[in-house]
Design an enzyme around this catalytic site. Structure first.
Site, PDB file in Angstrom:
ATOM      1  N   SER A 138       0.861  -1.182   0.000  1.00 21.04           N
ATOM      2  CA  SER A 138       0.000   0.000   0.000  1.00 21.04           C
ATOM      3  C   SER A 138       0.899   1.233   0.000  1.00 21.04           C
ATOM      4  O   SER A 138       2.071   1.163   0.398  1.00 21.04           O
ATOM      5  CB  SER A 138      -0.883   0.007   1.265  1.00 21.04           C
ATOM      6  OG  SER A 138      -1.527   1.248   1.445  1.00 21.04           O
ATOM      7  N   TYR A 151      -1.870  -1.409  10.774  1.00 22.14           N
ATOM      8  CA  TYR A 151      -2.017  -1.612   9.325  1.00 22.14           C
ATOM      9  C   TYR A 151      -0.841  -1.002   8.571  1.00 22.14           C
ATOM     10  O   TYR A 151      -0.225  -1.659   7.717  1.00 22.14           O
ATOM     11  CB  TYR A 151      -3.328  -1.011   8.834  1.00 22.14           C
ATOM     12  CG  TYR A 151      -3.462  -1.090   7.324  1.00 22.14           C
ATOM     13  CD1 TYR A 151      -3.773  -2.297   6.711  1.00 22.14           C
ATOM     14  CD2 TYR A 151      -3.254   0.029   6.519  1.00 22.14           C
ATOM     15  CE1 TYR A 151      -3.879  -2.389   5.325  1.00 22.14           C
ATOM     16  CE2 TYR A 151      -3.355  -0.054   5.140  1.00 22.14           C
ATOM     17  CZ  TYR A 151      -3.666  -1.263   4.549  1.00 22.14           C
ATOM     18  OH  TYR A 151      -3.754  -1.359   3.183  1.00 22.14           O
TER      19      TYR A 151
END
Length: 253
Positions: A138, A151
């Site tokens: 990401s 995360y």
């Protein structure tokens, strides 16, 4: 048979990987918790592209799931020629406010299972022609992320691990890539409680565009789809970390 394994294949980016890989003529092993959705997708892909699609129901957030998955694939006589480690999830909130169990499951799925599955399948991949691994990271991997600390940290692991593996496997014929998308229109936002955050209100890419870029650039170590995302990552590299982490926190507020 030889096949490409796609985890988290029942929706979003994982489903789109399945569609575009089938269009390339690859047989597939699809892995996710929602078996019925995968089976419906498999029927469509087999009919449209004439490929074989094997569906395996699994919760990869469970410890030991990677070993069990590889055993099931081997028992079915399937050799893996490509691996898309797409399964993962995030959650928004302070570390102390989110449940410990959920955050440990996040680390298990995003980090431990990804690494273990890669390790267990590497021998098969080294024997395949044009083998590849795409690990879905990401743009979150490039900075710390207040309000989504675990995360962001998990995706930083995926990026670093993938870059190192890219160099290690060059001589073994396995292309390794870290895919680093930004906000993407998928179930991720609702699962992570991010639908109304500034990050997603600022606009999203489609899974189709993200996957097209990923597959076209699968031999590159780092793939960042979208000009806006590439600019934001570049700006983050030249900005003081105190600024990038505070901005990340604001985007998730």
């Amino acid at each position: 048979m030889q096949a490409v394994m796609v985890t988290g294949a029942s929706a979003g980016i994982g489903e789109e990987f399945a569609r575009q890989l089938a269009a390339e003529g690859h047989n597939l092993v699809l892995v996710a918790r929602r078996l019925e959705k995968m089976q419906a997708l498999a029927a469509t892909l087999s009919q449209t592209h004439g490929v074989q699609v094997h569906c395996l129901e699994a919760d990869l957030a469970d410890s030991g799931s990677a070993a069990q998955l590889v055993e099931r694939v081997q028992s079915a006589g399937i050799r893996i020629s490509g691996l898309v480690n797409n399964a993962g999830f995030g959650d928004r909130g302070h570390v102390g406010a989110l449940s410990l169990e959920r955050q440990l499951n996040m680390v298990q799925l995003n980090v431990t299972t990804l690494m273990e599955l890669t390790w267990r399948l590497l021998p098969q991949l080294r024997e395949a022609s044009e083998a590849f691994i795409i690990n879905v990271a990401s743009t979150a991997a490039f900075q710390a992320g207040p309000n989504m600390a675990v995360y962001y940290a998990s995706k930083a692991f995926v990026l670093s691990f993938s870059e190192a593996l890219h160099e290690e496997e060059k001589g073994n014929g396995v292309a390794v890539s870290a895919l680093c998308p930004g906000a993407t229109a998928s179930e991720f936002a609702s699962e992570a409680n991010m639908t109304h955050t500034l990050l997603f209100k600022a606009g999203t890419m489609t899974p189709q565009a993200v996957v097209r870029k990923a597959l076209a650039s699968r031999k590159r170590a780092i793939v960042i789809p979208g000009l806006k995302n590439r600019i934001l990552v570049w700006l983050g590299k030249i900005s003081p970390r105190i600024i990038t982490r505070r901005l990340a926190g604001l985007l998730q507020a």
